[in-house]
Design an enzyme around this catalytic site. Structure first.
Site, mmCIF file in Angstrom:
data_model
loop_
_atom_site.group_PDB
_atom_site.id
_atom_site.type_symbol
_atom_site.label_atom_id
_atom_site.label_comp_id
_atom_site.label_asym_id
_atom_site.label_seq_id
_atom_site.Cartn_x
_atom_site.Cartn_y
_atom_site.Cartn_z
ATOM 1 N N LYS A 156 2.161 16.107 -9.469
ATOM 2 C CA LYS A 156 2.633 15.734 -10.811
ATOM 3 C C LYS A 156 3.670 16.746 -11.311
ATOM 4 O O LYS A 156 4.575 16.375 -12.063
ATOM 5 C CB LYS A 156 1.452 15.615 -11.780
ATOM 6 C CG LYS A 156 0.555 14.414 -11.473
ATOM 7 C CD LYS A 156 1.291 13.088 -11.704
ATOM 8 C CE LYS A 156 0.436 11.877 -11.433
ATOM 9 N NZ LYS A 156 1.069 10.603 -11.719
ATOM 10 N N ASP B 15 7.882 -2.998 3.736
ATOM 11 C CA ASP B 15 7.537 -3.344 2.348
ATOM 12 C C ASP B 15 8.643 -2.904 1.393
ATOM 13 O O ASP B 15 9.015 -3.632 0.475
ATOM 14 C CB ASP B 15 6.226 -2.660 1.929
ATOM 15 C CG ASP B 15 5.022 -3.257 2.632
ATOM 16 O OD1 ASP B 15 5.042 -4.475 2.875
ATOM 17 O OD2 ASP B 15 4.084 -2.505 2.947
ATOM 18 N N VAL C 113 -7.175 9.580 -20.039
ATOM 19 C CA VAL C 113 -7.245 8.225 -20.599
ATOM 20 C C VAL C 113 -8.459 7.575 -19.922
ATOM 21 O O VAL C 113 -8.754 7.878 -18.757
ATOM 22 C CB VAL C 113 -5.960 7.424 -20.263
ATOM 23 C CG1 VAL C 113 -6.030 6.012 -20.829
ATOM 24 C CG2 VAL C 113 -4.718 8.146 -20.776
ATOM 25 N N TYR D 104 -3.067 17.209 -6.423
ATOM 26 C CA TYR D 104 -2.664 16.299 -7.510
ATOM 27 C C TYR D 104 -1.779 17.047 -8.505
ATOM 28 O O TYR D 104 -0.729 16.550 -8.919
ATOM 29 C CB TYR D 104 -3.913 15.756 -8.214
ATOM 30 C CG TYR D 104 -3.617 14.850 -9.383
ATOM 31 C CD1 TYR D 104 -3.171 13.550 -9.186
ATOM 32 C CD2 TYR D 104 -3.790 15.292 -10.700
ATOM 33 C CE1 TYR D 104 -2.902 12.713 -10.272
ATOM 34 C CE2 TYR D 104 -3.527 14.467 -11.777
ATOM 35 C CZ TYR D 104 -3.083 13.173 -11.554
ATOM 36 O OH TYR D 104 -2.806 12.348 -12.620
ATOM 37 N N THR E 248 -9.743 5.463 -17.756
ATOM 38 C CA THR E 248 -9.427 4.524 -16.670
ATOM 39 C C THR E 248 -10.337 4.840 -15.480
ATOM 40 O O THR E 248 -11.098 5.808 -15.511
ATOM 41 C CB THR E 248 -7.971 4.693 -16.197
ATOM 42 O OG1 THR E 248 -7.849 6.006 -15.648
ATOM 43 C CG2 THR E 248 -6.983 4.510 -17.324
ATOM 44 N N ASP F 118 0.849 -1.188 0.000
ATOM 45 C CA ASP F 118 0.000 0.000 0.000
ATOM 46 C C ASP F 118 0.886 1.239 0.000
ATOM 47 O O ASP F 118 1.485 1.598 1.006
ATOM 48 C CB ASP F 118 -0.918 -0.036 1.227
ATOM 49 C CG ASP F 118 -1.820 1.183 1.281
ATOM 50 O OD1 ASP F 118 -1.845 1.960 0.291
ATOM 51 O OD2 ASP F 118 -2.493 1.370 2.313
ATOM 52 N N ASN G 299 4.030 3.970 -12.392
ATOM 53 C CA ASN G 299 2.657 4.206 -12.856
ATOM 54 C C ASN G 299 1.728 4.548 -11.695
ATOM 55 O O ASN G 299 0.726 5.244 -11.876
ATOM 56 C CB ASN G 299 2.147 2.943 -13.566
ATOM 57 C CG ASN G 299 0.697 3.073 -13.988
ATOM 58 O OD1 ASN G 299 0.375 3.856 -14.855
ATOM 59 N ND2 ASN G 299 -0.182 2.300 -13.356
HETATM 60 N N1 LIG Z 1 -6.386 8.320 -16.358
HETATM 61 C C1 LIG Z 1 -6.003 9.527 -16.697
HETATM 62 O O1 LIG Z 1 -6.752 10.289 -17.319
HETATM 63 C C2 LIG Z 1 -4.622 9.991 -16.352
HETATM 64 C C3 LIG Z 1 -4.181 11.211 -16.861
HETATM 65 C C4 LIG Z 1 -2.893 11.642 -16.563
HETATM 66 C C5 LIG Z 1 -2.073 10.864 -15.788
HETATM 67 N N2 LIG Z 1 -2.528 9.683 -15.282
HETATM 68 C C6 LIG Z 1 -1.614 8.907 -14.443
HETATM 69 O O2 LIG Z 1 -1.525 7.589 -14.922
HETATM 70 C C7 LIG Z 1 -1.176 6.714 -13.859
HETATM 71 C C8 LIG Z 1 -2.098 5.514 -13.875
HETATM 72 O O3 LIG Z 1 -3.400 5.949 -13.518
HETATM 73 P P1 LIG Z 1 -4.753 5.291 -14.089
HETATM 74 O O4 LIG Z 1 -5.429 6.317 -14.889
HETATM 75 O O5 LIG Z 1 -4.474 3.971 -14.702
HETATM 76 O O6 LIG Z 1 -5.568 5.210 -12.732
HETATM 77 P P2 LIG Z 1 -6.140 3.976 -11.932
HETATM 78 O O7 LIG Z 1 -6.973 3.160 -12.850
HETATM 79 O O8 LIG Z 1 -6.779 4.575 -10.731
HETATM 80 O O9 LIG Z 1 -4.829 3.152 -11.541
HETATM 81 C C9 LIG Z 1 -3.950 3.619 -10.587
HETATM 82 C C10 LIG Z 1 -2.887 2.581 -10.342
HETATM 83 O O10 LIG Z 1 -2.203 2.912 -9.127
HETATM 84 C C11 LIG Z 1 -2.343 1.817 -8.203
HETATM 85 N N3 LIG Z 1 -2.548 2.360 -6.856
HETATM 86 C C12 LIG Z 1 -3.314 3.400 -6.497
HETATM 87 N N4 LIG Z 1 -3.234 3.591 -5.167
HETATM 88 C C13 LIG Z 1 -2.411 2.629 -4.678
HETATM 89 C C14 LIG Z 1 -1.929 2.312 -3.375
HETATM 90 N N5 LIG Z 1 -2.303 3.008 -2.291
HETATM 91 N N6 LIG Z 1 -1.069 1.283 -3.233
HETATM 92 C C15 LIG Z 1 -0.695 0.542 -4.311
HETATM 93 N N7 LIG Z 1 -1.117 0.793 -5.582
HETATM 94 C C16 LIG Z 1 -1.973 1.831 -5.750
HETATM 95 C C17 LIG Z 1 -3.564 1.056 -8.659
HETATM 96 O O11 LIG Z 1 -3.448 -0.249 -8.198
HETATM 97 P P3 LIG Z 1 -4.765 -1.184 -8.055
HETATM 98 O O12 LIG Z 1 -5.229 -1.427 -9.445
HETATM 99 O O13 LIG Z 1 -4.233 -2.379 -7.361
HETATM 100 O O14 LIG Z 1 -5.728 -0.387 -7.264
HETATM 101 C C18 LIG Z 1 -3.453 1.182 -10.167
HETATM 102 O O15 LIG Z 1 -2.522 0.239 -10.660
HETATM 103 C C19 LIG Z 1 -1.263 7.559 -12.581
HETATM 104 O O16 LIG Z 1 0.038 7.941 -12.173
HETATM 105 C C20 LIG Z 1 -2.075 8.764 -13.013
HETATM 106 O O17 LIG Z 1 -1.786 9.901 -12.231
HETATM 107 C C21 LIG Z 1 -3.781 9.220 -15.563
#
Ligand SMILES: NC(=O)c1ccc[n+]([C@@H]2O[C@H](COP(=O)([O-])OP(=O)(O)OC[C@H]3O[C@@H](n4cnc5c(N)ncnc54)[C@H](OP(=O)(O)O)[C@@H]3O)[C@@H](O)[C@H]2O)c1
Length: 197
Positions: free
Chosen positions: A101, A11, A130, A97, A132, A2, A30
């Site tokens: 970043k 950890d 994206v 946030y 997600t 975590d 990521n």
């Molecule tokens: N989606 C967008 O529009 C967007 C835009 C710009 C940048 N980003 C960046 O892209 C990256 C991936 O984000 P995403 O969009 O794929 O979001 P997401 O679907 O919420 O995934 C976030 C990832 O971080 C992990 N995570 C979150 N909190 C955690 C914790 N406390 N301990 C361990 N793992 C944790 C999650 O693991 P679990 O799956 O196990 O929960 C998941 O793999 C992030 O750095 C985000 O800031 C995303």
């Protein structure tokens, strides 16, 4: 593990042990969290504020601190960190946030200049939305891809040349030389003082 927890040194120690001796070629930072909904900073829930900093900043730094030395000694590697438009453009109502970043963007650019002589590439992926769980956008559109094509496009650009998000190469390199010099003088001074005592 975590990444939100600050009480997770065990950890990180376990991770360091697992990585030790492995030929890790690529590290993708990521992990990330944003605000659950846009919120004025003064109304931000304290635990959300702390989680964002612990996950996005502390977690990325600590994992990279574990993995990067092996890459340096093997003289090859790639460290990719997920940045965000929120870190490139100050974003009200996502202030924590956005700041986290922006932190990663400066850190990644500085680290890239430090590790370049060791042949380790450090890049930041400057991503817009994206589809997600984080963005809560379900349908891809012209400007918002789904994860697979996004990842394919992002990885397809690796090695295609550098774009440093912040600071020109010249100013970053001048900064690097200046601080190598300051460090060397400080180390020499500390060695002289240690000898005296
Ligand atoms: N989606 C967008 O529009 C967007 C835009 C710009 C940048 N980003 C960046 O892209 C990256 C991936 O984000 P995403 O969009 O794929 O979001 P997401 O679907 O919420 O995934 C976030 C990832 O971080 C992990 N995570 C979150 N909190 C955690 C914790 N406390 N301990 C361990 N793992 C944790 C999650 O693991 P679990 O799956 O196990 O929960 C998941 O793999 C992030 O750095 C985000 O800031 C995303």
């Amino acid at each position: 593990m975590d990444f939100a927890s600050v009480d997770n040194d065990a950890d990180y120690a376990r991770l360091a042990k697992r990585v030790d001796g492995l030929d890790v070629g690529i590290l993708i930072n990521n992990v990330g969290q944003s605000h659950s909904i846009p919120v004025p900073f003064t109304l931000t829930d304290e635990s959300e504020m702390e989680n964002i900093i612990n996950i996005n900043c502390r977690g990325t730094l600590k994992v990279t601190r574990i993995v990067a030395p092996g890459m340096q000694s093997r003289r090859r590697g790639l460290i990719l960190t997920m940045g965000s438009f929120g870190g490139w453009m100050p974003t009200p109502l996502l202030a924590t946030y956005s700041g986290s970043k922006a932190f990663l963007q400066f850190w990644s650019t500085a680290l890239a200049a430090e590790l370049k002589p060791d042949n380790v590439d450090v890049q930041l992926v400057l991503s817009y939305l994206v589809t997600t769980a984080m963005s809560k956008v379900r349908r891809p559109s012209l400007l918002i891809p789904s994860p697979k094509p996004f990842v394919r496009a992002a990885l397809g650009k690796i090695g295609a040349g550098e774009h440093s998000g912040v600071g020109s190469h010249i100013s970053v390199n001048v900064n690097r030389s200046m601080h190598i010099d300051i460090r060397n003088r400080a180390l020499r001074k500390a060695a002289r003082e240690a000898k005296k005592n």
